[in-house]
Design an enzyme around this catalytic site. Sequence first.
Site, PDB file in Angstrom:
ATOM      1  N   ASN A  16     120.206  47.091  84.199  1.00 59.30           N
ATOM      2  CA  ASN A  16     121.023  47.185  85.400  1.00 59.30           C
ATOM      3  C   ASN A  16     120.603  48.371  86.265  1.00 59.30           C
ATOM      4  O   ASN A  16     119.783  49.188  85.859  1.00 59.30           O
ATOM      5  CB  ASN A  16     122.498  47.303  84.977  1.00 59.30           C
ATOM      6  N   CYS A  17     121.229  48.470  87.436  1.00 58.59           N
ATOM      7  CA  CYS A  17     120.969  49.540  88.401  1.00 58.59           C
ATOM      8  C   CYS A  17     120.994  50.894  87.688  1.00 58.59           C
ATOM      9  O   CYS A  17     121.902  51.129  86.900  1.00 58.59           O
ATOM     10  CB  CYS A  17     122.033  49.512  89.482  1.00 58.59           C
ATOM     11  N   PRO A  18     120.080  51.805  87.892  1.00 62.22           N
ATOM     12  CA  PRO A  18     118.993  51.786  88.890  1.00 62.22           C
ATOM     13  C   PRO A  18     117.636  51.364  88.321  1.00 62.22           C
ATOM     14  O   PRO A  18     116.625  51.521  88.984  1.00 62.22           O
ATOM     15  CB  PRO A  18     118.924  53.262  89.305  1.00 62.22           C
TER      16      PRO A  18
END
Lengths: 84, 195
Positions: A16-18
């Site tokens: 997931n982000c980042p």
Amino acid sequence: MSTETATETLDVKGQNCPMPVIKTKGAFDGLAAGDVLEVVSTDSGSMSDIKGWAESTEGAELVDQAEATEDGTAVYKHYVRKAE
Amino acid sequence: MSADTPPSADGELSPDDVSELRAQIEALEAEVSDLRSEVDEGSADRMVIIATKGTLDMAYPPLILASTAAAFGYDVTVFHTFWGLEILHEENSKDLGLSSVGNPNMPLPNAIAALPGMDRMTARMMRNRIEDNDVASVEELIETSLASGVDLQACQMTIDLLGYDEDDFYDGVTTGVGAASAFQDMADADIQLLV
């Protein structure tokens, strides 16, 4: 743009982000001029994140983005070309 | 200055004037190219984050922004001070706390959240959620930031204050820095954030 034209593939599924953007940057740095990197992600936010990253990064051109379903999971594909 | 010398009476430049002008143009061109390379060298965008909090939720914003900015080609410094130091502490960073007390967004009444053991449970629940949602751990984000060239700094005064040792921090963390160096970095930066 099909997968055939990509010279390298980066699999960031399940991250997931980042992470998708950071790993895209890392793989992009290793490309030769003219190469196209395919990034495969399961993070829906990567659609806007990788677009924004490519817009702000010199020599990076976002050729295409596509959404697909693989094994019942949404997958987001990005194709980034390194300028000649 | 000889360039101000009026041309000869017939309005034409003498060969001497021309060669002098040519020399001046060359000197100016050299100066412009020097300045241009100076600007290019110092053109990297810079971001400085001051990280002051050490709870599990507050460890994420500085690390995510720092590693992302590095991917955008920024020179990034994160100056960790007070409880922000916990993020860089190798052992403590794996067990950062979280409390529901005083946080009206958490679904627990304060009276219950204040019971012994509740903070640990809250932190554990948050950590499980982080894992279930494919979000990187604090440790991963630190390693990623360091590998991306982010300068993670531990404030020396707080290291002494909290009784920590330089060896307590992740390899690659900068120690021996203080407010003055942080301020200097901030003055030179394009983006400055206090988290």
